[in-house]
Design a protein around this motif. Sequence first.
Motif, PDB file in Angstrom:
ATOM      1  N   GLY A  96       0.797  -1.218   0.000  1.00 30.32           N
ATOM      2  CA  GLY A  96       0.000   0.000   0.000  1.00 30.32           C
ATOM      3  C   GLY A  96       0.831   1.270   0.000  1.00 30.32           C
TER       4      GLY A  96
ATOM      5  N   MET B 145      -1.150   0.927   1.873  1.00 28.26           N
ATOM      6  CA  MET B 145      -0.736   1.415   3.148  1.00 28.26           C
ATOM      7  C   MET B 145       0.014   0.352   3.885  1.00 28.26           C
ATOM      8  SD  MET B 145      -3.527   1.540   5.916  1.00 28.26           S
ATOM      9  CE  MET B 145      -2.266   2.313   6.766  1.00 28.26           C
ATOM     10  N   MET B 146       1.271   0.391   3.726  1.00 26.74           N
ATOM     11  CA  MET B 146       1.970  -0.609   4.527  1.00 26.74           C
ATOM     12  C   MET B 146       3.315  -0.043   4.864  1.00 26.74           C
ATOM     13  SD  MET B 146       2.612  -4.499   3.620  1.00 26.74           S
ATOM     14  CE  MET B 146       3.515  -4.710   2.156  1.00 26.74           C
ATOM     15  N   CYS B 147       3.554   0.060   6.097  1.00 24.90           N
ATOM     16  CA  CYS B 147       4.908   0.191   6.550  1.00 24.90           C
ATOM     17  C   CYS B 147       5.599   1.460   6.113  1.00 24.90           C
ATOM     18  CB  CYS B 147       5.709  -0.996   6.084  1.00 24.90           C
ATOM     19  SG  CYS B 147       4.789  -2.504   6.164  1.00 24.90           S
ATOM     20  N   LEU B 148       5.248   2.508   6.770  1.00 21.04           N
ATOM     21  CA  LEU B 148       5.908   3.786   6.591  1.00 21.04           C
ATOM     22  C   LEU B 148       7.241   3.713   7.330  1.00 21.04           C
ATOM     23  CD1 LEU B 148       4.594   6.514   5.522  1.00 21.04           C
ATOM     24  CD2 LEU B 148       4.522   7.134   7.917  1.00 21.04           C
ATOM     25  N   ALA B 149       8.324   3.812   6.607  1.00 21.70           N
ATOM     26  CA  ALA B 149       9.632   3.795   7.252  1.00 21.70           C
ATOM     27  C   ALA B 149      10.458   4.943   6.702  1.00 21.70           C
ATOM     28  CB  ALA B 149      10.333   2.464   7.024  1.00 21.70           C
TER      29      ALA B 149
ATOM     30  N   GLU C  36      -4.729   5.194   2.439  1.00 18.45           N
ATOM     31  CA  GLU C  36      -4.031   4.548   1.334  1.00 18.45           C
ATOM     32  C   GLU C  36      -4.751   3.319   0.831  1.00 18.45           C
ATOM     33  OE1 GLU C  36       0.168   4.142   2.280  1.00 18.45           O
ATOM     34  OE2 GLU C  36       0.024   6.211   2.935  1.00 18.45           O
TER      35      GLU C  36
ATOM     36  N   HIS D 187      10.960   2.425  11.586  1.00 14.06           N
ATOM     37  CA  HIS D 187       9.542   2.090  11.430  1.00 14.06           C
ATOM     38  C   HIS D 187       8.964   1.853  12.822  1.00 14.06           C
ATOM     39  CE1 HIS D 187       5.910   0.187   9.937  1.00 14.06           C
ATOM     40  NE2 HIS D 187       6.209  -0.938  10.538  1.00 14.06           N
ATOM     41  N   VAL D 188       7.855   2.480  13.129  1.00 11.71           N
ATOM     42  CA  VAL D 188       7.183   2.408  14.442  1.00 11.71           C
ATOM     43  C   VAL D 188       8.153   2.412  15.624  1.00 11.71           C
ATOM     44  CG1 VAL D 188       5.086   1.322  13.530  1.00 11.71           C
ATOM     45  CG2 VAL D 188       6.883  -0.136  14.441  1.00 11.71           C
TER      46      VAL D 188
ATOM     47  N   ILE E  19       1.184   4.388  10.602  1.00  9.32           N
ATOM     48  CA  ILE E  19       2.402   3.575  10.603  1.00  9.32           C
ATOM     49  C   ILE E  19       2.635   3.046   9.209  1.00  9.32           C
ATOM     50  CG2 ILE E  19       2.170   2.839  12.973  1.00  9.32           C
ATOM     51  CD1 ILE E  19       1.425   0.004  11.564  1.00  9.32           C
ATOM     52  N   CYS E  20       1.547   3.033   8.441  1.00 11.50           N
ATOM     53  CA  CYS E  20       1.638   2.357   7.164  1.00 11.50           C
ATOM     54  C   CYS E  20       1.415   3.333   6.031  1.00 11.50           C
ATOM     55  CB  CYS E  20       0.602   1.285   7.036  1.00 11.50           C
ATOM     56  SG  CYS E  20       0.296   0.381   8.489  1.00 11.50           S
TER      57      CYS E  20
ATOM     58  N   TYR F 119       2.726   5.492  18.714  1.00  5.21           N
ATOM     59  CA  TYR F 119       3.591   5.496  17.545  1.00  5.21           C
ATOM     60  C   TYR F 119       4.365   4.195  17.475  1.00  5.21           C
ATOM     61  CZ  TYR F 119       7.751   6.547  14.769  1.00  5.21           C
ATOM     62  OH  TYR F 119       8.769   6.500  13.851  1.00  5.21           O
TER      63      TYR F 119
END
Lengths: 372, 350, 85
Positions: free
Chosen positions: A35, C1-5, A351, C46-47, B349-350, A116
Amino acid sequence: MKLVDEYRDPAVARYLLEQIRELCDGPLNIMEICGGHTHSIVRSGMEQVLPPTIKFVHGPGCPVCVTPTAKIDQAIALARRPRTIIATYGDMMRVPGSSSSLLQEKAKGAHVKIVYSSLDAVRLAVENPDSEVVFFAVGFETTIPANGLSVIRAKQLGLTNYSMLSNHVLVPPVIRAVLDDPAVRIDAFLGPGHVSTIVGSQDYEFIPAEYHRPVVISGFEPNDILESLFMILKQRREGRCEVEVQYSRAVTKYGNPRALDVVKDVFSPVEQEWRGIGAIAESGLSLREELRAFDAYHKFHDWMPLQRPEEPSECVCGEITRGVKEPRDCASFGTGCTPERPLGACMVSTEGTCAAYYRYQLVTVQTGGVRD
Amino acid sequence: MNRQRLARSRPLTMEELPDVVQIAHGSGGKLTHQLIETLFVPLFDNPCLKALGDQAILDPSTERMALSTDAFVVKPYVFPGGNIGDLAVNGTVNDLLMGGATPAYLTASFILEEGLPTKELAFVAESMAIAAKKAGVQIVAGDTKVVERGAADGLYITTTGVGFVPKGLQWSPAHIRAGDVVIVSGTIGDHGASVLAHRFGIDFESQIQSDTACLREVVMAVRDLPGIRCMRDPTRGGLATTVQELSHTSGLNLRIRETSIVLQEDVRGICEVLGLDALYLANEGKLVAVVAPEEADECLRIMRTVKESKDAAVIGEVTDDIPGFASLETYIGAVRVLDLLSLDQLPRIC
Amino acid sequence: MMCLAVPGEVLDIDGSIAMVDMAGVKRRVCIDLLAEVHPGDYVLVHVGFALQIIDEQEAQETLKLLRACFQEDLHAAVGSQQEGD
């Protein structure tokens, strides 16, 4: 911002686009599994500047989207339990269960906290010894080690008021499920960059080997994705079909062994329900049996709703996450289902495929007017 | 500031006020008067207020009058770079300025939470006094109410402002034409980022300061340029919402360029980390101006000589090809429609 | 939407926690998922966890390679235009 801005250079983007146009010699359906890629593609308006024969199919790579309604209902049930704090990532707040969401429960007075990090949830448990802290943890391979470590930490601290309601999902099994569907028309995959930092590129070898589709593991900036497209086209031109890594600054062949060890120590594979897709064997992870004391589902079993909710029948989220349908194929899109009142989870997450489509309503501006 | 006559006793000093705000401070009785006489009147210091009548009687010029009102409920009420006090003054003053008005008078209505330390109230009121002085306005009337503990986050302030618009000046989105230039007076998202970083208490250390500022000098510096079509301050909903509103009202397309929009480095950082879109974050000291193309350079040149708009930049143009919608030209040269945000942004987070 | 780093620079390390600077925004980040990390390293966050050390050399090299191709093409294009003139 170092290591980000370098991949947003408009001149390099133009160059890559030219290369792509040159190499593109026919229809190409590419599924971006993740995503995060969907977001970047939609936000940058990438599909407008690519040759029209290249189409993105938005895959099932959103842990929020694929969380079944039943699981949301469980979290809501726990949020209604007295002296209970639900800690969760911001993304989960709006996801609708069968009759409410955590955000609505919070408005009604439930203790729901956005964290977070999973370790922030552990800290909540330390700071609130008289309350139960339930960490509603979702995630793919990227987030699972972090979530897992919170259980190890809680155990080390001797916490008895920390537990996890988990919905952990795995990428390879769902790709198999997608590829095993005869309706699916996908020629190549954009591999998930951040999942791959953990699992390594080797986890996708089965895709070229068994299903004869190329995979390029990509970074998340627009130029990363363009370069990955270029690499996919090059494979096709040269008659190759393999796993390549564009995101080489962060992805290795074997991933992060320490993180994988944490996963193994804390979780074991289970059959997992995917919203709209159904159950897939060994596609999820739940806490190992010896850690049951930290498993909110078992710890608060008496609080779990008995009735399994029905998924909304007019929602085609399932087909959308499988790449069989597009948001515009859905009769409810933009009318019965909007970001304000989402039916399925594809509309919930910013998203999610449908929300992204809704929000960025793609418009192609060309001389002479607007297409679509 | 209150309907009743003051009980004339020896005026208190600030130090003699009770430590915290009590319900009785809003009852209109002695405590209310003490608060007004000891705290507000000396700080806001002007003849209208000193008269302590039921109303302020103003002596308007013959110009047209602008009137604006705004409620401020920001949480936390003190944030890096400012507090609810200067925000409440600057916010309403800026709203007047965006119509080309010279701001003149404000009223301030306070809702205080029982238990609010008096020192805090004095601090906020003092910020208001300083901001008002800087903005060239007088706070000429007001009201104070107290609600029970827990019924408000410290304090809320509503300000109403009056300003005067010079003859012949008529800024309006209706005057926007295709080919016009869109200018923004500086970096975007600062206020929203500073408040969000605090609100979610996510342990981020940053130097992000709210940009809360009075735009009087900026507007006065360029007000005489006949090519200015209209101005807006991109507060709630951010730059994206403002250009969307202007597009909608004008029936044209304000197209802004991702490559021309400047973010402070740490605002960028917090947006990347929390997954927020700076285009939708609030600004409290910035303006968007739509200007005729032939005067854009001059407008920009003048704006850059003023401190509050030293980073002013052209961020886009007006076209007529997507009537009624704003759009964004992205890094890779694509154009997409900018939608209104349906919901507040939450960290992701995503 | 996966894994904002997000990439960030490790400033200092205290046991399993590192202070990481992400474009001027600093946060304590857990480094237990990494075998070895040093101040000055760029890590992917990430997180609140460092997932991986970013291979800056690899990053620079791939960028250089891309820019080299790009420059070459640019020169070729400019060259052919001049010839055309």
